[in-house]
Every structure is written in C-alpha cells, then in structure tokens.
Design a protein around this motif. Structure first.
Motif, PDB file in Angstrom:
ATOM      1  N   GLY A 127       0.930  -1.224   0.016  1.00 10.62           N
ATOM      2  CA  GLY A 127       0.154   0.032  -0.176  1.00 10.62           C
ATOM      3  C   GLY A 127       0.684   1.260   0.053  1.00 10.62           C
ATOM      4  N   VAL A 128       2.298   1.186  -0.316  1.00 12.74           N
ATOM      5  CA  VAL A 128       3.055   2.371   0.066  1.00 12.74           C
ATOM      6  C   VAL A 128       2.711   3.303  -1.237  1.00 12.74           C
ATOM      7  CG1 VAL A 128       5.378   3.260  -0.056  1.00 12.74           C
ATOM      8  CG2 VAL A 128       4.725   1.047   1.339  1.00 12.74           C
ATOM      9  N   ALA A 129       2.452   2.665  -2.635  1.00 15.83           N
ATOM     10  CA  ALA A 129       2.412   3.382  -3.638  1.00 15.83           C
ATOM     11  C   ALA A 129       0.919   4.156  -3.629  1.00 15.83           C
ATOM     12  CB  ALA A 129       2.450   2.652  -4.929  1.00 15.83           C
ATOM     13  N   GLY A 130      -0.146   3.499  -3.044  1.00 21.39           N
ATOM     14  CA  GLY A 130      -1.362   3.860  -3.019  1.00 21.39           C
ATOM     15  C   GLY A 130      -1.527   5.165  -1.853  1.00 21.39           C
ATOM     16  N   ALA A 131      -0.589   4.878  -0.793  1.00 21.22           N
ATOM     17  CA  ALA A 131      -0.539   6.165   0.131  1.00 21.22           C
ATOM     18  C   ALA A 131       0.036   7.299  -0.426  1.00 21.22           C
ATOM     19  CB  ALA A 131       0.018   5.652   1.311  1.00 21.22           C
ATOM     20  N   LEU A 132       1.241   7.294  -1.100  1.00 24.29           N
ATOM     21  CA  LEU A 132       1.769   8.244  -2.060  1.00 24.29           C
ATOM     22  C   LEU A 132       0.906   9.081  -2.787  1.00 24.29           C
ATOM     23  CD1 LEU A 132       5.289   6.693  -2.736  1.00 24.29           C
ATOM     24  CD2 LEU A 132       4.972   8.977  -1.190  1.00 24.29           C
ATOM     25  N   LEU A 133       0.263   8.076  -3.719  1.00 19.50           N
ATOM     26  CA  LEU A 133      -0.680   8.616  -4.690  1.00 19.50           C
ATOM     27  C   LEU A 133      -2.054   9.297  -4.016  1.00 19.50           C
ATOM     28  CD1 LEU A 133      -0.616   5.670  -7.006  1.00 19.50           C
ATOM     29  CD2 LEU A 133      -0.170   8.142  -7.726  1.00 19.50           C
ATOM     30  N   THR A 134      -2.450   8.854  -2.917  1.00 19.28           N
ATOM     31  CA  THR A 134      -3.500   9.591  -2.023  1.00 19.28           C
ATOM     32  C   THR A 134      -3.061  10.835  -1.508  1.00 19.28           C
ATOM     33  OG1 THR A 134      -4.423   7.335  -1.439  1.00 19.28           O
ATOM     34  CG2 THR A 134      -5.223   9.285  -0.172  1.00 19.28           C
ATOM     35  N   ALA A 135      -1.870  10.873  -1.075  1.00 21.42           N
ATOM     36  CA  ALA A 135      -1.312  12.316  -0.469  1.00 21.42           C
ATOM     37  C   ALA A 135      -1.351  13.135  -1.687  1.00 21.42           C
ATOM     38  CB  ALA A 135      -0.036  12.206  -0.013  1.00 21.42           C
ATOM     39  N   ALA A 136      -0.819  12.632  -2.798  1.00 23.01           N
ATOM     40  CA  ALA A 136      -0.632  13.663  -3.985  1.00 23.01           C
ATOM     41  C   ALA A 136      -2.081  14.130  -4.276  1.00 23.01           C
ATOM     42  CB  ALA A 136      -0.048  12.899  -5.109  1.00 23.01           C
ATOM     43  N   MET A 137      -3.212  13.202  -4.546  1.00 21.38           N
ATOM     44  CA  MET A 137      -4.372  13.631  -4.732  1.00 21.38           C
ATOM     45  C   MET A 137      -5.053  14.681  -3.853  1.00 21.38           C
ATOM     46  SD  MET A 137      -6.449  10.228  -6.288  1.00 21.38           S
ATOM     47  CE  MET A 137      -5.601   8.966  -5.371  1.00 21.38           C
ATOM     48  N   ARG A 138      -4.877  14.651  -2.636  1.00 17.06           N
ATOM     49  CA  ARG A 138      -5.197  15.528  -1.644  1.00 17.06           C
ATOM     50  C   ARG A 138      -4.644  16.803  -1.904  1.00 17.06           C
ATOM     51  NH1 ARG A 138      -4.373  11.464   3.215  1.00 17.06           N
ATOM     52  NH2 ARG A 138      -6.467  10.300   3.304  1.00 17.06           N
ATOM     53  N   VAL A 139      -3.346  17.038  -2.319  1.00 21.45           N
ATOM     54  CA  VAL A 139      -3.030  18.528  -2.558  1.00 21.45           C
ATOM     55  C   VAL A 139      -3.357  18.987  -4.034  1.00 21.45           C
ATOM     56  CG1 VAL A 139      -0.883  18.238  -0.810  1.00 21.45           C
ATOM     57  CG2 VAL A 139      -0.678  17.426  -3.347  1.00 21.45           C
ATOM     58  N   TYR A 140      -3.489  17.871  -4.927  1.00 22.06           N
ATOM     59  CA  TYR A 140      -4.030  18.323  -6.126  1.00 22.06           C
ATOM     60  C   TYR A 140      -5.540  18.910  -5.899  1.00 22.06           C
ATOM     61  CZ  TYR A 140      -0.485  15.197  -8.182  1.00 22.06           C
ATOM     62  OH  TYR A 140       0.414  14.410  -8.564  1.00 22.06           O
ATOM     63  N   ALA A 141      -6.302  18.284  -5.367  1.00 24.04           N
ATOM     64  CA  ALA A 141      -7.720  18.795  -4.978  1.00 24.04           C
ATOM     65  C   ALA A 141      -7.795  20.119  -3.998  1.00 24.04           C
ATOM     66  CB  ALA A 141      -8.340  17.616  -4.037  1.00 24.04           C
TER      67      ALA A 141
END
Length: 347
Positions: A292-306
């Motif tokens: 789940g590391v990649a998913g956590a990184l991508l989720t962190a990115a999605m949050r700042v994109y939003a």
C-alpha cells in the motif's frame, strides 16, 4: 541478455560516416537549432500540436532546457528547415544521454508543419535522425544493449505509418489515466513503520538513488539517472511542483523507500478541457511493494491536487509494468483515457 551476446556496439550501431542529405528541393534551408530559434521552434510546435491533437503539449521552457546538459550537443544532434521568409517549418532532434547500466536508448523527436507534409520531408528527417542516433551509439563508452526510440500518441496514425515505413516496430504501449478528484478519495493507509513526508530538497540525492534502485533497475527500458540529468530534467523543470511531491520514509531509519514527483503542466489544461495534477514519477523499493505504499503516496498527492483546485489527478503507465501498477491505479479510481506507443529499432 548479457552484453557478451552482442557484437561491440560500435559494430552493431552501423553508424554512417556521413548523415543522409536533407531535401534541397522543398524550399527549405537546413541548419542546426540554436537558443535564438526557441520562439520560432515553439511556434512550430504549437501549430503541430494543435493540428495533431497532441496528448501532451510542448512548453517553451522545455525547448529552452534542450540546450542545457553536458550530454547534449545541439550543433550536431539537431537540424531545422527554414523557409524563404525565415519561418521554421520542420525540425529533428536526437536526445541521447549515455548510461552505464540498462539500455542505451536515443529518442528521436521531430515535426513537419502541416502545410509542408507529403513532400518527403518527414521521411528524410527520420533517416537523418536515425543516422545521428547510430553515430552517438557507435561512440558510446559502455557496452550495453541499445535501441533507437520513437514515442507517439496512439491516435497519430500518420506518424506511426511513417515510423513503420522507416523500419521501426511497435514495442510497447502506455496508458494515460486520470482520477476524478470530486469523487471521495481513498484512505491511503500506510503499513506500520513508514510515514509520508513532503518532498525535501535537502534529500534530493536520496530520492534520486531511490529512483535508481526502485524504478530504473526494475522497469523495462529504464536506466539510472545521474545527478546532472536529475537536477535538470526531474526537479529543475519550470512545471515541477515540489509542494505536490512526497517521500515514504522508514520511521526507524529515516531511509526513503518510495517517492512521488508531481508537475502542473498547465499548457495541457485548455486543450484537454480540465485542470490536472500530474504524477511524473512514483516508485517504491522492491521490499516494500504490495503493502500500500504507492497507494498512500498517490493519495497524498491527490489530496494536495484537490486542495489546489485541480479537477483530476493524472499519470501514465506501461501496460506491461511488472510491478502491477496498472491494477494499483485502477483500484485507486484512475480510469484509462488514451494510449501512446513506443516504436523501436533494436540495435
């Protein structure tokens, strides 16, 4: 395949002593590109990108940056055709960065103004570019496998036919994906012992080494990136967003085990019809994959994109990626949008 299975690269490259002549009967004068040509070069690229409905649009700063980097030699690796009024109507550029591991892989770039097509200019530029790529390969100091590469939008049938007519064959497909940020985001849970931290310029060399360990040596066709290329092409670009980039760090050791690098390519937003935070690179060291590391990184990115008022998160992926990245992105809500294709000549 081991390098001992090959003839020496200087032989395999079959480099021409002289580059193929460019057409003299099409009303164009040929010479290398210079920094002073960037405005005219950019103007040509805009016309071509609009006409060909390019998936990714060229930004002017990218053309400025082509003249930077010790591995580049624009005086020998580029050529451009100017009409009688001095307007730039066609160009070719061979991008080649020598590597010490992986695969030597010069990339061919080029374009012909829509009004000057079907005169043999494109075919001549491909022949010139291939000859120059072979010259660069023949002079390589490290014996490795090699291929000459073309990357094209999947819908650009005209360019693909030209590449195939010149002997290039389809090697790999890539998918551009996007994730609607108005839809609830995943939780992005991390395994015990890791934390997500914002990108830290002071740890840039650690991130580069993580990239070379996690990405370059495990992903098809990739090679390690040296510090100069990393500084210029990864974190030195005008559209790089350090505030949208992250590191996955072992709590006990401080070791970086994964990273995500983002960009804001606003030149693409109007043509594609939406704003987007773009994930340029994301990778996780082999021993931490599947947790789940990649998913956590991508989720962190999605949050700042939003939070930055982006409508979508975007990225691209090799459809044959052995790490299972395509499945990971799909589970996170990314949807396939369109494709690009890699055509090669194996050397």
């Amino acid at each position: 395949m081991s390098t001992v299975d090959h003839q020496p690269l200087a032989v395999r490259a079959a480099a021409p002593a002289e580059l193929p002549a460019l057409p003299s009967d099409v009303g164009l004068t040929w010479r290398p590109l210079t920094p002073a040509d960037v405005p005219a070069w950019f103007a040509l690229c805009r016309v071509v990108d609009d006409h060909d409905r390019a998936t990714e649009r060229v930004a002017e700063y990218e053309l400025v940056d082509r003249f930077k980097g010790a591995w580049r030699d624009p005086a020998l690796d580029s050529v451009a055709g100017f009409d009688a009024d001095g307007a730039l109507r066609a160009y070719a550029w061979v991008e080649y960065r020598p590597v010490t591991e992986g695969t030597h892989g010069p990339v061919l770039f080029g374009a012909v103004h829509p009004g000057h097509r079907r005169r043999g200019i494109g075919r001549a530029l491909v022949a010139w570019s291939e000859g120059r790529a072979r010259q660069r390969l023949a002079a390589a100091e490290v014996e490795l496998p090699a291929r000459i590469r073309f990357y094209l939008d999947g819908h650009h049938a005209e360019a693909r036919r030209l590449a195939e007519a010149c002997g290039f064959a389809t090697k790999r497909w890539f998918v551009v994906m996007r994730r609607d940020l108005s839809v609830p985001l995943p939780s992005g849970e991390l395994p015990a012992g890791l934390r997500i931290e914002p990108y830290d310029k002071g740890r840039d060399e650690d991130i580069r080494l993580t990239h070379n360990e996690a990405f370059a040596r495990d992903h098809w066709g990739s090679s390690p990136i040296d510090s100069e290329a990393w500084a210029l092409d990864v974190v030195g670009g005008e559209k790089f967003r350090p505030d949208w980039s992250f590191m996955a760090v072992e709590s006990a050791t401080g070791r970086i085990v994964g990273y995500l690098m983002s960009g804001a390519y606003d030149q693409d937003w109007e043509p594609q019809g939406y704003t987007e935070g773009w994930t340029d690179l994301v990778a996780v060291r082999r021993e931490w994959r599947g947790q789940g590391v990649a998913g956590a990184l991508l989720t962190a990115a999605m949050r700042v994109y939003a939070a930055g008022d982006m409508q979508y998160a975007g990225l691209d992926v090799d459809t044959d990626n052995p790490s299972g990245a395509l499945g990971t992105y799909t589970r996170l809500g990314y949807e396939q949008l369109h494709r690009s294709v890699l055509l090669t000549k194996e050397i």
